[in-house]
Design a protein around this motif. Sequence first.
Motif, PDB file in Angstrom:
ATOM      1  N   ILE A 194       0.871  -1.173   0.000  1.00  0.00           N
ATOM      2  CA  ILE A 194       0.000   0.000   0.000  1.00  0.00           C
ATOM      3  C   ILE A 194       0.907   1.222   0.000  1.00  0.00           C
ATOM      4  O   ILE A 194       1.679   1.432   0.941  1.00  0.00           O
ATOM      5  N   ASN A 213       1.278   5.225  -0.114  1.00  0.00           N
ATOM      6  CA  ASN A 213       0.684   6.553   0.036  1.00  0.00           C
ATOM      7  C   ASN A 213       1.447   7.527  -0.861  1.00  0.00           C
ATOM      8  O   ASN A 213       2.487   8.053  -0.480  1.00  0.00           O
ATOM      9  N   ILE A 228      -1.362  -1.116  -4.223  1.00  0.00           N
ATOM     10  CA  ILE A 228      -2.511  -0.245  -4.001  1.00  0.00           C
ATOM     11  C   ILE A 228      -2.005   1.190  -3.887  1.00  0.00           C
ATOM     12  O   ILE A 228      -1.234   1.515  -2.972  1.00  0.00           O
ATOM     13  N   SER A 270      -2.517   4.834  -2.876  1.00  0.00           N
ATOM     14  CA  SER A 270      -3.385   5.462  -1.889  1.00  0.00           C
ATOM     15  C   SER A 270      -2.859   6.851  -1.561  1.00  0.00           C
ATOM     16  O   SER A 270      -2.017   7.390  -2.256  1.00  0.00           O
ATOM     17  N   GLU A 279      -5.157  11.747  -0.812  1.00  0.00           N
ATOM     18  CA  GLU A 279      -5.914  11.472  -2.029  1.00  0.00           C
ATOM     19  C   GLU A 279      -4.906  11.327  -3.167  1.00  0.00           C
ATOM     20  O   GLU A 279      -4.285  12.304  -3.585  1.00  0.00           O
ATOM     21  N   SER A 322      -6.984   3.453  -4.225  1.00  0.00           N
ATOM     22  CA  SER A 322      -7.729   3.722  -3.009  1.00  0.00           C
ATOM     23  C   SER A 322      -7.953   5.225  -2.931  1.00  0.00           C
ATOM     24  O   SER A 322      -7.013   6.004  -2.752  1.00  0.00           O
ATOM     25  N   THR A 323      -9.196   5.664  -3.043  1.00  0.00           N
ATOM     26  CA  THR A 323      -9.497   7.075  -3.246  1.00  0.00           C
ATOM     27  C   THR A 323     -10.761   7.474  -2.507  1.00  0.00           C
ATOM     28  O   THR A 323     -11.597   6.619  -2.156  1.00  0.00           O
ATOM     29  N   SER A 328     -14.204   5.462  -0.681  1.00  0.00           N
ATOM     30  CA  SER A 328     -14.629   5.515   0.716  1.00  0.00           C
ATOM     31  C   SER A 328     -15.915   6.302   0.889  1.00  0.00           C
ATOM     32  O   SER A 328     -16.026   7.441   0.436  1.00  0.00           O
ATOM     33  N   THR A 372      -0.028   0.263   7.060  1.00  0.00           N
ATOM     34  CA  THR A 372      -0.303   1.693   6.965  1.00  0.00           C
ATOM     35  C   THR A 372      -0.486   2.375   8.314  1.00  0.00           C
ATOM     36  O   THR A 372      -0.397   3.601   8.407  1.00  0.00           O
TER      37      THR A 372
END
Length: 404
Positions: A31, A33, A79, A81, A84, A108-109, A133, A301
Amino acid sequence: MFRLTEYMHQLVDPTPVRTRRGSGPVKPVVIWNLTRQCNLKCRHCYTVSADVKFPGELSHDQAMTTLEDLGDFKVPALILSGGEPLDRDDWHTIATRARKLVRMLALSTNGTKIHGENADKIADIGFNYVGISLDGIGETNDWFRGVDGAFGDALRGVRECKKRGIKVGLRFCLTEGTKHCLPDLLKLCDDEGVDKFYLSHLVYAGRGDKNRGEDAEHQMTRWGQDLLLERAWEAASGGKPLDIVTGNNDADAGYFLQWAAERFDADKVAHVRDHLSAWGGNSSGLGVANIDNLGRIHPDTYWSDYTVGNVKQTPFSELWTGDDPMLAMLRTRPRPLKGRCGVCKLQDVCGGNTRIRALQVTGDPWAEDPACYLGDDEIGVEGSERLIVTPFRGKSHDPAHKFF
């Protein structure tokens, strides 16, 4: 991540238990960011993001070098992420290259920026999955996510994805302030043709730690799981399809086993348990890894206070296969758990649940997870005394605490 629908199907159409192939370290789902910038202000945000540019984030060249390393290392899934992720100027270039390097690519947003050119770009890249989400319906979502109109914008993003044939899912955090929206969100999935529903339990990290007093009480958590079990069984037994997964509370696997034991014969339940044991529950530091916006690597995360290293100096593949002591402990089976978790009969299917919650509440990552909602009789423990989660009152643990 507990794949409820997948294990529910094992009760209907059993398949052989999968075993790990090959040798060497497990290649994790990463994941990443991409940025900490975000246009929303969510109450559970583990990165404490804001709508500003943050200094020190990976440059474009650093990001592309990291991508090549992840591809060479053959991580099974990536992923993208945030914050945003669509707020990062070069997200499209990064995602386009990532599509060629990894087998499974997800976004992932918060969904509010998926329209027009952004929606077309997402479709052209070929993401396997876009997770959006929503933490409630209408005003509840907007309150929880800190911006008026966020619900409508995110729902537009769902519809723009569906219009372009993109697999899309809704992600929802179960708290005392959002629990009443769960039935309506499941209905929304059916009404909008959403492919997946992900229920996240609150993790005490970032703003989620400051708002830990809003975590769903154990009985309400069980109520939520009952709704998901009912809906997952409907799909598995031939009803309306919906892939349901949960995250950040691996006690969900034990609760599912109990549900199955009340309805199916012992052989079927044993078969499902074999699958769950092969999965092993919580996989922080083993099957999942995190690269934050500054390039720091964490066991997942939510472990922002523990850094394995930084991809600016050392490739991810080298750090992940090195001799970091926390990674070694997280990969130990069974883990050195204490309290109720240490004597629980479901360790093989739960893995000790979410260690970061124990760390935030007690300062010890091996203490029991206070968010386990199973009773003593359900985990084979007699006369235990539970940890009590109190509202956040400042820094919850000493960052210099020695874990080993």
